[in-house]
Write an enzyme that holds these catalytic residues in place. Sequence first.
Site, PDB file in Angstrom:
ATOM      1  N   LYS A 245       0.842  -1.201   0.000  1.00 56.90           N
ATOM      2  CA  LYS A 245       0.000   0.000   0.000  1.00 56.90           C
ATOM      3  C   LYS A 245       0.879   1.253   0.000  1.00 56.90           C
ATOM      4  O   LYS A 245       1.955   1.250   0.606  1.00 56.90           O
ATOM      5  CB  LYS A 245      -0.864   0.025   1.272  1.00 56.90           C
ATOM      6  CG  LYS A 245      -2.010  -0.958   1.285  1.00 56.90           C
ATOM      7  CD  LYS A 245      -2.828  -0.778   2.565  1.00 56.90           C
ATOM      8  CE  LYS A 245      -3.907  -1.831   2.681  1.00 56.90           C
ATOM      9  NZ  LYS A 245      -4.941  -1.738   1.639  1.00 56.90           N
TER      10      LYS A 245
ATOM     11  N   ARG B  51     -10.426 -11.709   2.048  1.00 56.11           N
ATOM     12  CA  ARG B  51     -11.301 -12.783   1.528  1.00 56.11           C
ATOM     13  C   ARG B  51     -10.586 -14.126   1.530  1.00 56.11           C
ATOM     14  O   ARG B  51     -11.214 -15.165   1.619  1.00 56.11           O
ATOM     15  CB  ARG B  51     -11.800 -12.382   0.132  1.00 56.11           C
ATOM     16  CG  ARG B  51     -10.719 -12.197  -0.880  1.00 56.11           C
ATOM     17  CD  ARG B  51     -11.171 -11.367  -2.075  1.00 56.11           C
ATOM     18  NE  ARG B  51     -11.268  -9.940  -1.767  1.00 56.11           N
ATOM     19  CZ  ARG B  51     -11.637  -9.006  -2.636  1.00 56.11           C
ATOM     20  NH1 ARG B  51     -11.959  -9.341  -3.871  1.00 56.11           N
ATOM     21  NH2 ARG B  51     -11.696  -7.736  -2.286  1.00 56.11           N
TER      22      ARG B  51
HETATM   23  N1  BES Z   1      -8.172  -3.930   4.492  1.00 53.74           N
HETATM   24  C1  BES Z   1      -8.395  -3.471   3.172  1.00 53.74           C
HETATM   25  C2  BES Z   1      -9.742  -2.763   3.004  1.00 53.74           C
HETATM   26  C3  BES Z   1      -9.865  -1.418   3.643  1.00 53.74           C
HETATM   27  C4  BES Z   1      -9.653  -0.273   2.895  1.00 53.74           C
HETATM   28  C5  BES Z   1     -10.258  -1.281   4.943  1.00 53.74           C
HETATM   29  C6  BES Z   1      -9.809   0.960   3.479  1.00 53.74           C
HETATM   30  C7  BES Z   1     -10.396  -0.042   5.541  1.00 53.74           C
HETATM   31  C8  BES Z   1     -10.179   1.083   4.797  1.00 53.74           C
HETATM   32  C9  BES Z   1      -8.353  -4.621   2.178  1.00 53.74           C
HETATM   33  O1  BES Z   1      -7.574  -5.708   2.538  1.00 53.74           O
HETATM   34  C10 BES Z   1      -7.791  -4.075   0.941  1.00 53.74           C
HETATM   35  O2  BES Z   1      -6.634  -3.793   0.918  1.00 53.74           O
HETATM   36  N2  BES Z   1      -8.618  -3.892  -0.052  1.00 53.74           N
HETATM   37  C11 BES Z   1      -8.214  -3.277  -1.258  1.00 53.74           C
HETATM   38  C12 BES Z   1      -8.354  -4.255  -2.370  1.00 53.74           C
HETATM   39  C13 BES Z   1      -7.643  -3.787  -3.595  1.00 53.74           C
HETATM   40  C14 BES Z   1      -6.525  -4.730  -3.893  1.00 53.74           C
HETATM   41  C15 BES Z   1      -8.544  -3.730  -4.754  1.00 53.74           C
HETATM   42  C16 BES Z   1      -9.124  -2.076  -1.471  1.00 53.74           C
HETATM   43  O3  BES Z   1     -10.319  -2.212  -1.223  1.00 53.74           O
HETATM   44  O4  BES Z   1      -8.615  -1.028  -1.818  1.00 53.74           O
HETATM   45 MN    MN Z   2      -5.547  -5.515   1.830  1.00 53.60          MN
END
Ligand code: BES
Ligand code: MN
Length: 507
Positions: free
Chosen positions: A280, A355
């Site tokens: 990230k 997931r």
């Molecule tokens: N833990 C995150 C989701 C999340 C995002 C929680 C913002 C709280 C605040 C999840 O594991 C993630 O990283 N999701 C990504 C997926 C991406 C690879 C498309 C997302 O939703 O941005």
């Molecule tokens: Mn994630």
Amino acid sequence: MAAFLGRHSYPLAPSSSQLEGVRVTVAAAPAPDAVLGVPVVPHGKLPTDANVTWQTLAGCNFQAKPGQTFVLPRDKATLVLVGLGDAGELDAARLRNAAAAFARATESHGRLTMMLADIGAVPGDVAAQAVVEGILLARYRYGVLKADTAVTPIAEIVLVSDRDIAAGAERGKVLAAATTVARDLANAPPALLTATAMAQAAQSLGRERGLEVEVFDKDALIELGCGGLLGVNAGSSEPPVMIKLTYKPRAADGSAATSTGHLTLVGKGIMYDAGGLALKPADDVHANMKNDMTGAGSILAAMLSLPALHCPTEVVGYLMCTDNRPSGTALAMGDVLVTRGGKTVEVTNTDAEGRLVMADALVLATENETDAIVDIATLTGACMRALGTQIAGVLGNDEQLIDQVKTAAYATDEPVWQFPLARRYRKELDSNVADLKNLGGPNAGTIIAALFLEEFVAGKPWAHIDIAGTAESDDDVSWHPGGCTGFGARLLVQLAVDFRPVTGSGR
Ligand code: BES
Ligand code: MN
Ligand code: ZN
């Protein structure tokens, strides 16, 4: 334990245990030196000893709007007018918010009294519960690593009423304690609350409250074939754990009682989500990723309070715990995981890890006798984009079960909004090399994540709660102080206590 943490080794703030010492009582009249909150509606009755008129109050910009407070110092006592808004719109949520506003207006006082005599249409015990929750939750601070939290902890709450509301007040304390534990866990930094530390917290707290706690370490997970959790953990130097919690209802004499249903809860416990090799960026979202275990934390917190509430439902919880980090051993894009039960998943993005860990637990949940499965996870940024930070998403394959989630969400003011489980998008998860891949296209991210999870529930009644947006609050909002909210703990308690097996006709 990480050296940089110094003497700090326990993730839970003293606040979790201190709540047990809070005295909550009901009295017919306030003490003469009380810090007294008096709920008022616009142009409604003012306490006789207030010595003010609505005209004066309006001149000081107090109209008894929801959340407004007005402090009137007295000789010994302190009188605080607490706005409720229009009497016709009063409900438990408004009262909870009003109690929170009262607690904020009196931050240097540890003993608060609240008038509950004329609370209109809200039943007395519901009002008592909401007020206790509002006061305790608004005063919460994560104090483990801070010399001075600048607010006085609550030592005593007195509710003034001539009705029999003691049970409601006690329930409020139990539910506030659930959210407090969930907040403590989510606020704990990643080095303090590793998957192993989470298991230790579950064991010590769970056993203290009479839950069965089983911890599955890496070898046990290999034995169970939990390739989802193991795959996400591959880049970490911290081992993964799956924590299984079991609550069984008991009769008054402690013997086993027949339950009114079986509910299985599955929680995402990513102790810190760096994104893995799909690292990230160093932005605000990344900075909050210690909260990526809020699903698991809210299940643990909720289940800890079931014995005190004599919940009639048998509840099993699976907490899937690991962090998600990049390293030389980390999962790569293109890797294929074999999840519990044999389904294969091509990992096209290591940051869609929630997931993957949930898949194994959902399969395990279907292997036991259960009437319904409810999972809770900080799953998609898309959910936060769609619903903001105060409403969670809900999806599932059974409308009756989703209705039960909505009812619990309304009662606890942990709101949810339903997305469609639009199976027309399922083909986005088709993979060339595996049974499915872990990420679809750029749109409808919350729906597609739920479609992924649905692949693992074997058609059992199932609902999924996406709390990505609601796990964190930037600043003080009603009964949430800024930081991790513990969203979901109270909702799950309510859901478990009121749960009725679904008939299947809602599918
Ligand atoms: N833990 C995150 C989701 C999340 C995002 C929680 C913002 C709280 C605040 C999840 O594991 C993630 O990283 N999701 C990504 C997926 C991406 C690879 C498309 C997302 O939703 O941005
Ligand atoms: Mn994630
Ligand atoms: Zn995540």
